[in-house]
Design an enzyme around this catalytic site. Structure first.
Site, PDB file in Angstrom:
ATOM      1  CG  HIS A  65      26.915  15.351  -1.302  1.00  0.00           C
ATOM      2  ND1 HIS A  65      27.229  16.523  -0.666  1.00  0.00           N
ATOM      3  CD2 HIS A  65      25.564  15.312  -1.326  1.00  0.00           C
ATOM      4  CE1 HIS A  65      26.127  17.170  -0.324  1.00  0.00           C
ATOM      5  NE2 HIS A  65      25.094  16.446  -0.717  1.00  0.00           N
ATOM      6  CG  LEU A  68      22.101   5.902  -0.357  1.00  0.00           C
ATOM      7  CD1 LEU A  68      22.908   4.822   0.356  1.00  0.00           C
ATOM      8  CD2 LEU A  68      22.055   5.611  -1.855  1.00  0.00           C
ATOM      9  CG  ASN A  99      18.813  14.894   3.209  1.00  0.00           C
ATOM     10  OD1 ASN A  99      19.457  13.882   2.957  1.00  0.00           O
ATOM     11  ND2 ASN A  99      18.373  15.707   2.268  1.00  0.00           N
ATOM     12  CG  ASP A 319      23.665  16.911  -4.084  1.00  0.00           C
ATOM     13  OD1 ASP A 319      23.152  16.166  -3.236  1.00  0.00           O
ATOM     14  OD2 ASP A 319      23.377  18.123  -4.181  1.00  0.00           O
ATOM     15  CG  PHE A 337      15.879  22.575  -4.492  1.00  0.00           C
ATOM     16  CD1 PHE A 337      16.367  23.475  -5.418  1.00  0.00           C
ATOM     17  CD2 PHE A 337      15.095  23.054  -3.446  1.00  0.00           C
ATOM     18  CE1 PHE A 337      16.077  24.836  -5.316  1.00  0.00           C
ATOM     19  CE2 PHE A 337      14.799  24.406  -3.328  1.00  0.00           C
ATOM     20  CZ  PHE A 337      15.288  25.304  -4.274  1.00  0.00           C
TER      21      PHE A 337
END
Ligand code: DOR
Length: 448
Positions: A65, A68, A99, A319, A337
């Site tokens: 996870h 990039l 995303n 992440d 975030f």
């Protein structure tokens, strides 16, 4: 044929049950031989010889996870800078989340990422495709086409599919493809405009909280849907005690579920939003600790550690979420975030080993063969140093101390809550597909 010999290292390969001092021979992009005697005879022939004495040699880390940011947000990260950060962090495979802008919801965008990764990437990049077009939660992507283009999983990361009906449909399709659905579990209606964990710290700071239930409701829903459809389900960045308990229970019932945890959720609590010194009010509202899911409580951390110990948690994933200075150097409520995590992950995680909260072999398993199981064998047998397997190797010094300085990061994302922290445990070299993609300057390397 290019030969690389890594000699005298402490080899740990949990898949082979190997924990021994020995040598490793790499020929081109494959592991050729492992162990004490097997390699000695090849010494004279090696093109590159790397002295690993005093160091640990293990399969390359796999990050399930990371972000990039390319295409679309190249000011925050590119495939080149992100994969170099991965190499420095000991990761030889990274799964990148969709995303981006445009999102990875078509064959063209997936082809683009793979193309750039092939030409500019330092380590293997495995794209994760969107579940729905535009990550809007309405219309499913062309899943067959994306699978053929090379995605290893489907996720609308950050914008979880809100409708249980659409999620059910998605799972029914994805089950036939044999790939996992990765879900960022968050009921957005409940988390609403929350910016940190809901608790005494959010109350003290006057910030809107995200309750643990926002995650757990969706974990429970997804488990029910996985049971209904038989689809593989991978829960992303689990952060609460309740989620761990739900997943443990689901596993016991034989539901095909796996999960990951991040280094920051294992090491930091919600108090970190008040800076490193809770008496220094000037450091309050530290946006480097703003992340989603939010940093939770000590009780959640102990449940996560227990989840690691009893096997409920399958993998540690970073992440890695790089952001520009502008997106972080602002009011807490509007800051992005995310934590830039690839380069600090291993050093941070080693503190759990040094404190004897988890053992080194468990840590290596969570970073290697266990995430490899989630990825599958489409890109070769990853996560082990068995002869014939891809030559992805990480070499680290478990005791070397270093101080986190984001100015030296390869990542464009300098957003780390570990800035200035002294860590013990450092990646010294990373070999991806047979090539040295990172090597600390103190390491002794001889070339022919
Ligand atoms: O902290 C986060 N950052 N959580 C997410 O879900 C998305 C990620 C990002 O893309 O920045």
């Amino acid at each position: 044929m290019a030969k690389l010999l890594i000699y005298g290292g402490h080899i740990i390969d949990p898949v082979q049950g190997m924990d021994t001092i020995g040598d490793l021979l790499v020929k081109d992009d494959k592991i050729a031989a492992i162990g004490a005697a097997a390699v000695k005879k090849d010494t004279a022939g090696a093109d590159i010889i790397l002295d690993a004495s005093g160091l640990t040699v293990c399969p390359g880390f796999i990050d399930l996870h990371c972000h990039l940011r390319q295409p679309g947000f190249e000011d925050a990260e590119t495939i080149a800078t992100g994969t170099l950060a991965a190499a420095r962090g000991g990761f030889t495979t990274v799964c990148c989340m969709p995303n981006t802008q445009p999102p990875l919801d078509t064959k063209a965008t997936v082809d683009y990422v793979r193309q750039v990764a092939d030409s500019e990437g330092y380590v293997r990049v495995l794209p994760v495709g969107c579940i729905t077009k535009g990550r809007k939660g309405v219309e499913l992507v062309e899943m067959d086409e994306l699978t053929k283009a090379g995605v290893i999983a489907f996720s609308d990361d950050g914008e979880p599919v809100a409708s249980p009906r659409i999620m059910r449909l998605a799972m029914e399709y994805i089950r036939r493809l044999g790939l996992p659905v990765i879900d960022h579990c968050e009921d957005k209606d409940l988390s609403h405009d929350g910016v940190m964990n809901e608790g005494w710290v959010s109350a003290r700071l006057g910030l809107k909280g995200i309750p643990a239930a926002a995650e757990e409701i969706t974990v429970a829903r997804d488990i029910s849907l996985a049971a209904l459809t038989g689809s593989r389900l991978h829960i992303a960045h689990v952060s609460t005690r309740g989620s761990v308990e739900l997943i443990r229970h689901a596993k016991k019932k034989g539901i095909p579920i796996t999960t990951e945890v991040t280094p920051h959720h294992l090491l930091l609590t919600e108090e970190r939003v008040m800076g490193t010194d809770p008496d220094d009010h000037l450091s309050f509202y530290d946006t480097s600790a703003k992340v989603n899911p939010p940093l939770r409580t000590r009780d959640d951390i102990s449940a996560l550690i227990r989840g690691i110990k009893d096997g409920t948690i399958d993998a540690i994933a970073t992440d890695h979420a790089p952001h520009t200075l502008v997106d972080k150097l602002c009011e807490f409520n509007i800051a992005a975030f995310g934590i830039s995590g690839l380069e600090t992950a291993f050093g941070c995680l080693m503190s759990l080993v040094h404190r004897e909260e988890i053992d080194l072999t468990t840590l290596i398993s969570l970073l290697t063969w266990r995430p490899a199981k989630v990825v599958g064998t489409r890109y070769g047998e990853l996560g082990t140093l068995k002869p014939g397997c891809p030559a992805d190797v990480t070499i680290f010094d478990p005791n070397r101390e270093w101080v986190v300085d984001s100015r030296t990061f390869a990542s464009k994302g300098k957003n780390t809550p570990f800035e200035g922290q002294l860590l013990r445990g450092k990646v010294m070299a990373t070999i991806s597909r047979g090539k040295i993609v990172y090597c600390d300057e103190v390491l002794k390397v001889r070339t022919k």
